[in-house]
Design an enzyme around this catalytic site. Structure first.
Site, mmCIF file in Angstrom:
data_model
loop_
_atom_site.group_PDB
_atom_site.id
_atom_site.type_symbol
_atom_site.label_atom_id
_atom_site.label_comp_id
_atom_site.label_asym_id
_atom_site.label_seq_id
_atom_site.Cartn_x
_atom_site.Cartn_y
_atom_site.Cartn_z
ATOM 1 N N CYS A 83 3.388 1.811 -3.894
ATOM 2 C CA CYS A 83 2.266 2.525 -3.280
ATOM 3 C C CYS A 83 2.788 3.741 -2.503
ATOM 4 O O CYS A 83 3.377 4.629 -3.098
ATOM 5 C CB CYS A 83 1.424 1.590 -2.427
ATOM 6 N N HIS A 187 -0.227 -1.938 -6.566
ATOM 7 C CA HIS A 187 0.427 -3.001 -5.813
ATOM 8 C C HIS A 187 0.738 -4.174 -6.744
ATOM 9 O O HIS A 187 -0.159 -4.962 -7.050
ATOM 10 C CB HIS A 187 -0.479 -3.492 -4.678
ATOM 11 N N GLU A 189 2.265 -6.840 -5.997
ATOM 12 C CA GLU A 189 2.098 -8.085 -5.239
ATOM 13 C C GLU A 189 0.632 -8.500 -5.123
ATOM 14 O O GLU A 189 0.338 -9.642 -4.751
ATOM 15 C CB GLU A 189 2.730 -7.946 -3.852
#
EC number: 4.3.2.10
Length: 206
Positions: A83, A187, A189
């Site tokens: 990001c 992202h 994650e």
């Protein structure tokens, strides 16, 4: 097989614990730290980032993170930006007409997306090429989670870099793979199984 060691760089920005858990789920041994020696010694370094470009660069420079990144890249040691952690790898970021110098690993600017709806938030497909390692084994309709108002919207770096694009009205860089230096605007994650696959592919290169 011995787990690969990964440092998530703690410079006051980013989803540190989410990144740690996501990396651990795909088999990495993870440490969240600002320690330069640990960051230098790890098999891989993850540079997260959320919020304003200028604030991220201020925090990064405060711990010598720009130097840590530069030394790893110069030595061919893997680094992954996520990001705003991707955005600060470029030469500069422009937010609200304020230009901030970035790490300068890649030439070019990060600028505001030209779209009527900002931020770009939600799931989106990406366009990766056959040479991509990060997206190896993933279908073309796989979606990843984005939340951002700024991005690199053109590439001025090495022609040998593997570029992955996405769109929010116009095109923007969703990921870059350039030697030891990789980055994603989305992202991983927060991207479920698809994000886990990207992280796993990166770790397998370490």
């Amino acid at each position: 097989m011995t787990s690969k060691s990964v440092v998530v760089l703690d410079y006051g920005s980013g989803n540190l614990r989410s990144a740690q858990r996501a990396l651990e789920r795909v088999g990495a041994s993870v440490q969240v730290t600002a320690d330069a020696d640990a960051a230098a010694a790890a098999d891989g370094l993850v540079v997260p980032g959320v919020g304003a470009y200028e604030a991220c660069m201020t925090g990064l420079r405060k711990i010598g993170g720009d130097r840590i990144i530069a030394e790893r890249v110069a030595a061919g040691r893997p680094v992954l930006g996520v990001c705003v952690g991707m955005q600060i790898l470029f030469a500069r970021g422009v937010e609200f007409s304020v230009e901030t110098s970035g790490c300068g690993q890649w030439p070019g600017s990060v600028t505001r997306l030209q779209a009527p709806v900002i931020p770009h938030m939600g799931w989106n497909v990406v366009e990766s090429g056959p040479d991509s390692v990060l997206f190896r084994g993933l279908d073309a309709d796989t979606r990843f989670y984005f939340v951002h108002s700024y991005a690199a919207q053109q590439w001025e770096g090495s022609p040998e870099a593997v570029l992955t694009w996405s769109r929010h009205e116009g095109p923007f860089l969703a990921a870059v793979e350039d030697g030891p230096l990789s980055a994603t605007q989305f992202h991983p994650e927060k991207s479920g199984d698809a994000g886990a696959a990207v992280l796993r592919n990166w770790i397998e290169r370490l």
